[in-house]
Motif scaffolding. Structure first.
Motif, PDB file in Angstrom:
ATOM      1  N   ALA A  42      -1.110  88.890 -36.695  1.00 54.50           N
ATOM      2  CA  ALA A  42      -0.019  87.952 -36.990  1.00 54.50           C
ATOM      3  C   ALA A  42       0.050  86.847 -35.931  1.00 54.50           C
ATOM      4  CB  ALA A  42       1.308  88.695 -37.090  1.00 54.50           C
ATOM      5  N   VAL A  43      -0.185  87.203 -34.656  1.00 54.22           N
ATOM      6  CA  VAL A  43      -0.223  86.188 -33.591  1.00 54.22           C
ATOM      7  C   VAL A  43      -1.367  85.211 -33.860  1.00 54.22           C
ATOM      8  CG1 VAL A  43      -0.757  85.810 -31.143  1.00 54.22           C
ATOM      9  CG2 VAL A  43       0.915  87.534 -31.783  1.00 54.22           C
ATOM     10  N   LEU A  44      -2.499  85.728 -34.308  1.00 50.12           N
ATOM     11  CA  LEU A  44      -3.660  84.879 -34.611  1.00 50.12           C
ATOM     12  C   LEU A  44      -3.333  83.845 -35.688  1.00 50.12           C
ATOM     13  CD1 LEU A  44      -6.605  84.594 -33.699  1.00 50.12           C
ATOM     14  CD2 LEU A  44      -7.240  86.118 -35.565  1.00 50.12           C
ATOM     15  N   SER A  45      -2.322  84.133 -36.502  1.00 51.78           N
ATOM     16  CA  SER A  45      -1.910  83.202 -37.561  1.00 51.78           C
ATOM     17  C   SER A  45      -1.466  81.853 -37.013  1.00 51.78           C
ATOM     18  CB  SER A  45      -0.756  83.803 -38.366  1.00 51.78           C
ATOM     19  OG  SER A  45      -1.156  84.977 -39.005  1.00 51.78           O
ATOM     20  N   TYR A  46      -1.022  81.822 -35.767  1.00 56.18           N
ATOM     21  CA  TYR A  46      -0.538  80.576 -35.170  1.00 56.18           C
ATOM     22  C   TYR A  46      -1.566  79.943 -34.236  1.00 56.18           C
ATOM     23  CZ  TYR A  46       3.732  82.201 -37.229  1.00 56.18           C
ATOM     24  OH  TYR A  46       4.659  82.632 -38.136  1.00 56.18           O
ATOM     25  N   ILE A  47      -2.735  80.580 -34.132  1.00 55.12           N
ATOM     26  CA  ILE A  47      -3.796  80.046 -33.282  1.00 55.12           C
ATOM     27  C   ILE A  47      -4.985  79.617 -34.140  1.00 55.12           C
ATOM     28  CG2 ILE A  47      -5.361  80.575 -31.366  1.00 55.12           C
ATOM     29  CD1 ILE A  47      -3.223  82.710 -30.513  1.00 55.12           C
ATOM     30  N   LEU A  48      -5.459  80.524 -34.970  1.00 56.68           N
ATOM     31  CA  LEU A  48      -6.568  80.257 -35.891  1.00 56.68           C
ATOM     32  C   LEU A  48      -6.142  80.693 -37.295  1.00 56.68           C
ATOM     33  CD1 LEU A  48      -9.474  81.626 -33.686  1.00 56.68           C
ATOM     34  CD2 LEU A  48      -8.995  79.230 -34.165  1.00 56.68           C
ATOM     35  N   ALA A  49      -5.245  79.969 -37.887  1.00 59.68           N
ATOM     36  CA  ALA A  49      -4.578  80.350 -39.130  1.00 59.68           C
ATOM     37  C   ALA A  49      -5.503  80.751 -40.284  1.00 59.68           C
ATOM     38  CB  ALA A  49      -3.641  79.230 -39.570  1.00 59.68           C
ATOM     39  N   PRO A  50      -6.620  80.079 -40.525  1.00 61.64           N
ATOM     40  CA  PRO A  50      -7.435  80.468 -41.688  1.00 61.64           C
ATOM     41  C   PRO A  50      -7.975  81.903 -41.617  1.00 61.64           C
ATOM     42  CG  PRO A  50      -8.024  78.266 -40.967  1.00 61.64           C
ATOM     43  CD  PRO A  50      -7.104  78.839 -39.918  1.00 61.64           C
ATOM     44  N   ILE A  51      -8.240  82.419 -40.421  1.00 64.89           N
ATOM     45  CA  ILE A  51      -8.810  83.765 -40.312  1.00 64.89           C
ATOM     46  C   ILE A  51      -7.861  84.821 -40.892  1.00 64.89           C
ATOM     47  CG2 ILE A  51      -9.594  85.557 -38.702  1.00 64.89           C
ATOM     48  CD1 ILE A  51     -10.760  83.245 -36.995  1.00 64.89           C
ATOM     49  N   PRO A  52      -6.608  84.930 -40.397  1.00 68.29           N
ATOM     50  CA  PRO A  52      -5.733  85.933 -41.002  1.00 68.29           C
ATOM     51  C   PRO A  52      -5.367  85.609 -42.454  1.00 68.29           C
ATOM     52  CG  PRO A  52      -4.653  84.878 -39.127  1.00 68.29           C
ATOM     53  CD  PRO A  52      -6.010  84.310 -39.230  1.00 68.29           C
ATOM     54  N   TYR A  53      -5.298  84.342 -42.783  1.00 70.03           N
ATOM     55  CA  TYR A  53      -4.918  83.969 -44.143  1.00 70.03           C
ATOM     56  C   TYR A  53      -5.937  84.478 -45.159  1.00 70.03           C
ATOM     57  CZ  TYR A  53      -3.456  81.276 -48.182  1.00 70.03           C
ATOM     58  OH  TYR A  53      -3.030  80.900 -49.440  1.00 70.03           O
ATOM     59  N   PHE A  54      -7.221  84.362 -44.835  1.00 71.00           N
ATOM     60  CA  PHE A  54      -8.262  84.755 -45.781  1.00 71.00           C
ATOM     61  C   PHE A  54      -8.728  86.200 -45.621  1.00 71.00           C
ATOM     62  CE2 PHE A  54      -8.831  80.068 -45.818  1.00 71.00           C
ATOM     63  CZ  PHE A  54      -8.553  79.876 -47.156  1.00 71.00           C
ATOM     64  N   THR A  55      -8.367  86.870 -44.521  1.00 72.98           N
ATOM     65  CA  THR A  55      -8.880  88.227 -44.300  1.00 72.98           C
ATOM     66  C   THR A  55      -7.840  89.335 -44.386  1.00 72.98           C
ATOM     67  OG1 THR A  55      -8.642  88.058 -41.891  1.00 72.98           O
ATOM     68  CG2 THR A  55     -10.773  87.407 -42.841  1.00 72.98           C
ATOM     69  N   SER A  56      -6.578  89.055 -44.243  1.00 70.42           N
ATOM     70  CA  SER A  56      -5.557  90.109 -44.224  1.00 70.42           C
ATOM     71  C   SER A  56      -4.793  90.192 -45.536  1.00 70.42           C
ATOM     72  CB  SER A  56      -4.575  89.863 -43.076  1.00 70.42           C
ATOM     73  OG  SER A  56      -5.200  90.085 -41.866  1.00 70.42           O
ATOM     74  N   ASN A  57      -5.367  90.910 -46.468  1.00 67.78           N
ATOM     75  CA  ASN A  57      -4.715  91.068 -47.764  1.00 67.78           C
ATOM     76  C   ASN A  57      -3.845  92.318 -47.830  1.00 67.78           C
ATOM     77  OD1 ASN A  57      -5.943  88.747 -48.734  1.00 67.78           O
ATOM     78  ND2 ASN A  57      -7.758  89.855 -49.400  1.00 67.78           N
TER      79      ASN A  57
END
Length: 154
Positions: A42-57
């Motif tokens: 969730a912290v990564l969402s504010y640093i490298l947003a596309p990674i958690p957006y496309f990988t954490s379903n």
């Protein structure tokens, strides 16, 4: 400015900041286990947003923050493009002088373009930090200002 005017100005500024920071809190919609197990992503969402957006379903918690992070990411991209265009297009001639002889020594972007752009850039950074602090504190609060600009919806 009198003391009363100063007090009114400060009170109005505090009220404005309070209104901006008062965003929806939907923490109750997430389980404590989901929150604790997925804080890093969730912290990564504010640093490298596309990674958690496309990988954490699997995690609703991460998806919530990833959507906010992506909205902030798109705002930052738009800011970057506009900043690049403005600093490339708006130029003034700089005049230099050596031993009493003036000559044109280049073109620069004026301060009245650079300062507002820098302030907006700092504001985007502060909003990202607010998002990270929300994650660390286990909160699912909407980001200030960005909550009004929903490019990607939950």
């Amino acid at each position: 400015m009198t003391k009363n005017e100063e007090k009114t100005f400060v009170d109005n500024a505090k009220d404005t900041v309070t209104k901006i920071m008062d965003t929806n809190d939907s923490t109750k919609n997430f389980t404590k286990k989901d929150i604790e197990d997925n804080k890093g992503m969730a912290v990564l969402s504010y640093i490298l947003a596309p990674i958690p957006y496309f990988t954490s379903n699997k995690s609703k918690w991460v998806k919530y923050h990833a959507v906010q992070g992506m909205n902030l990411f798109f705002v930052a991209i738009i800011y970057g493009i506009l900043s690049l265009i403005l600093t490339s297009v708006i130029k003034v001639t700089k005049t230099c002088e050596i031993w009493g002889i003036s000559y044109e020594c280049g073109k620069i972007t004026p301060w009245w373009v650079i300062w507002p752009l820098n302030i907006i850039g700092i504001l985007i950074l502060v909003i990202a930090v607010i998002g990270i602090l929300n994650v660390i504190n286990g909160k699912a609060k909407e980001l200030p200002i960005i909550n009004k600009i929903k490019i990607i919806k939950n």
